[in-house]
Structures are given as structure tokens and as C-alpha cells.
Scaffold this active site. Structure first.
Site, PDB file in Angstrom:
ATOM      1  N   THR A  93      16.428  46.024 -37.941  1.00  0.00           N
ATOM      2  CA  THR A  93      16.238  46.314 -39.369  1.00  0.00           C
ATOM      3  C   THR A  93      16.134  45.028 -40.177  1.00  0.00           C
ATOM      4  O   THR A  93      15.271  44.898 -41.057  1.00  0.00           O
ATOM      5  CB  THR A  93      17.404  47.169 -39.893  1.00  0.00           C
ATOM      6  OG1 THR A  93      17.435  48.423 -39.189  1.00  0.00           O
ATOM      7  CG2 THR A  93      17.260  47.439 -41.383  1.00  0.00           C
ATOM      8  N   VAL A 107      12.752  43.303 -39.682  1.00  0.00           N
ATOM      9  CA  VAL A 107      11.728  43.944 -40.506  1.00  0.00           C
ATOM     10  C   VAL A 107      11.911  43.546 -41.972  1.00  0.00           C
ATOM     11  O   VAL A 107      10.937  43.278 -42.689  1.00  0.00           O
ATOM     12  CB  VAL A 107      11.787  45.476 -40.348  1.00  0.00           C
ATOM     13  CG1 VAL A 107      10.845  46.157 -41.333  1.00  0.00           C
ATOM     14  CG2 VAL A 107      11.426  45.869 -38.916  1.00  0.00           C
ATOM     15  N   HIS A 108      13.149  43.508 -42.420  1.00  0.00           N
ATOM     16  CA  HIS A 108      13.467  43.133 -43.798  1.00  0.00           C
ATOM     17  C   HIS A 108      12.964  41.722 -44.113  1.00  0.00           C
ATOM     18  O   HIS A 108      12.353  41.482 -45.169  1.00  0.00           O
ATOM     19  CB  HIS A 108      14.981  43.224 -43.996  1.00  0.00           C
ATOM     20  CG  HIS A 108      15.468  42.725 -45.316  1.00  0.00           C
ATOM     21  ND1 HIS A 108      15.091  43.280 -46.522  1.00  0.00           N
ATOM     22  CD2 HIS A 108      16.317  41.711 -45.633  1.00  0.00           C
ATOM     23  CE1 HIS A 108      15.678  42.637 -47.521  1.00  0.00           C
ATOM     24  NE2 HIS A 108      16.423  41.676 -47.000  1.00  0.00           N
ATOM     25  N   ILE A 109      13.194  40.783 -43.206  1.00  0.00           N
ATOM     26  CA  ILE A 109      12.752  39.403 -43.407  1.00  0.00           C
ATOM     27  C   ILE A 109      11.231  39.330 -43.445  1.00  0.00           C
ATOM     28  O   ILE A 109      10.638  38.656 -44.301  1.00  0.00           O
ATOM     29  CB  ILE A 109      13.316  38.489 -42.303  1.00  0.00           C
ATOM     30  CG1 ILE A 109      14.841  38.412 -42.423  1.00  0.00           C
ATOM     31  CG2 ILE A 109      12.703  37.091 -42.384  1.00  0.00           C
ATOM     32  CD1 ILE A 109      15.508  37.709 -41.251  1.00  0.00           C
ATOM     33  N   ALA A 129       9.916  40.676 -46.684  1.00  0.00           N
ATOM     34  CA  ALA A 129      10.195  39.764 -47.793  1.00  0.00           C
ATOM     35  C   ALA A 129       9.186  38.617 -47.823  1.00  0.00           C
ATOM     36  O   ALA A 129       8.779  38.157 -48.891  1.00  0.00           O
ATOM     37  CB  ALA A 129      11.611  39.217 -47.670  1.00  0.00           C
TER      38      ALA A 129
END
Length: 242
Positions: free
Chosen positions: A174, A177-179, A182
Site C-alpha cells: 500500500t 502505491v502511495h509513494i 504521490a
């Protein structure tokens, strides 16, 4: 007058406060602790990664510090999750946004429905962590030697070890994917490092949040006008300039 009403960037664009200092400090402290947890956790997961224990000073210190850092990470997460819960509740437009994921991936933002402060992808990250982080804490406590593991039967400790690994996998995937997201959405990382975004950026990426922000400005301006005798129509001027 609110501070963000007069703050402008180098291009003269008016700015909006997206993340206050407390949120940014929390976020980056969480990021640092998560990296330490992920690296030391991988060291315990498989012998091939055992060298990663040196990120916390070696095998002994890694085993001592890993659970304590985990508790700190959990407390930080609870604080940031509680303050952002209302922005991560799903709305009707979020489902439409998900159905139009093709437009998201091809950068056809003009076709997408308006969304709030966080888009559905960010909300999915939030809820994945809401599930995985408490699970990591509970299973970690069950395995925590010498403090708590002695109170639990061996089969439960083994089950906790399996669930801990699965929750860690979900959390790490997760965050990756978040990085990536961003980096993909220009301006996102700058927002979390400096706190401010231009109103044009907010209107483009998070129009419902932008409208709520402007509406709040209008209410405050109306109160200021009523209390200080500002000229009628000043609030209309503010919205017209956006």
C-alpha cells in the site's frame, strides 16, 4: 483576514493550506518509522534479509527496538487517521471516479467527477492502513518477547506470526502505491513538505475541497464585513477572482 488569503507563491498565485505543520511532522515521522519497521521486519522474515538488522544496530537491538517503534508508529497513525477520517469517507462521486479509472490513468481529468480533499485512491490507501496497522499491533503484541508472548499459547503465536506477515505485506504494498501516486501527481509531495498548494491546483485536482474552502472564506469575509463595515459585494469579488 485568514493567513492563506494573502499567501502567494513566486508566480503570484494565491495559496491554500492543505496540510498544517502538525500533520506534516506526523506524516514524515511515520514515514521514517515505517521504513525502519519494514527493513527490520524483512530481516526477521527471511534469513536472506538478515543483514537488514544493522539498520537498527544489529540483531539484538533490532529485536528490542522493532516492537517499540511499532507502537510509536501505531500511535502516530491513530492521530493522523482520526484527524482525517471525515475526509476519507466515501461519497457518490468516488464510485464514479473509480469506474472512470481509464480517464485517471490517461490524465483526462476534465472527464472525471469532482472529488473532495482526497481522491478514491488516497481513500483506499487510508482504509487499507486502517485495517493492517491495528492488525500489526495486535499480532505484534502477541509475539512480543519477553513481555507478552509468555501469556499466549504457541499455536496462537504461530497464527499471529502468519497474520503479522500478511498485514505487513499489505501495508508495504500500500505504501509503495502511495509513494508512486504521490510522485505521479505533480504537486503532491510539495504539499506534504511545505503544506501549501495553489488554488488552481486545488480546483483542478480536488474541486469539492476547493469549493468548501472558498465558501468558508466567503462566510468569514461576510462576518468581517458585518463587524467592520466592509463594502457590500466584497465576498463576490473573492469568488470571481478564483
Amino acid at each position: 483576514m485568514k493567513h492563506d488569503e494573502v499567501k502567494r507563491n513566486q508566480r503570484g498565485q494565491r495559496m491554500m493550506l492543505r496540510y498544517p505543520a502538525s500533520t506534516r511532522i506526523n506524516h514524515w515521522t511515520m514515514a521514517a518509522s515505517f521504513i525502519l519497521l519494514a527493513l527490520s521486519g524483512l530481516a526477521f522474515f527471511h534469513p536472506a534479509f538478515f543483514f537488514l538488522t544493522h539498520t537498527l544496530g544489529g540483531p539484538v537491538w533490532a529485536r528490542i527496538l522493532h516492537p517499540f517503534i511499532g507502537v510509536v508508529f501505531f500511535l502516530l497513525f491513530v492521530a493522523i487517521a482520526a484527524s482525517n477520517l471525515r475526509y476519507n469517507l466515501w461519497i457518490k462521486n468516488d464510485l464514479r471516479w473509480v469506474r472512470q479509472i481509464g480517464d485517471v490513468l490517461t490524465n483526462h481529468d476534465e472527464r472525471l467527477p469532482p472529488i473532495g480533499k482526497f481522491n478514491p485512491g488516497q481513500k483506499l490507501v487510508f482504509w487499507c492502513l486502517v485495517i493492517s496497522v491495528p492488525l500489526l499491533l495486535v499480532t505484534g503484541v502477541i509475539m512480543w518477547r519477553p513481555w507478552f508472548a509468555g501469556y499466549f499459547p504457541i499455536p496462537l503465536i504461530r497464527l499471529a506470526s502468519l497474520l503479522h506477515a500478511l498485514a505487513a505485506f499489505v501495508a508495504i504494498a500500500t505504501i509503495i502505491v502511495h509513494i508512486y501516486a504521490a510522485i505521479w501527481v505533480k504537486g503532491s509531495i510539495r504539499a506534504m513538505t511545505r503544506g501549501w498548494v495553489s488554488r488552481a491546483w486545488a480546483k483542478h485536482h480536488h474541486p469539492l475541497w476547493y469549493e468548501d474552502h472558498v465558501d468558508q472564506d466567503l462566510v468569514e469575509q461576510r462576518k468581517a464585513r458585518d463587524g467592520q463595515g466592509e463594502r457590500p459585494g466584497a465576498e463576490r469579488d473573492l469568488k470571481a477572482r478564483e
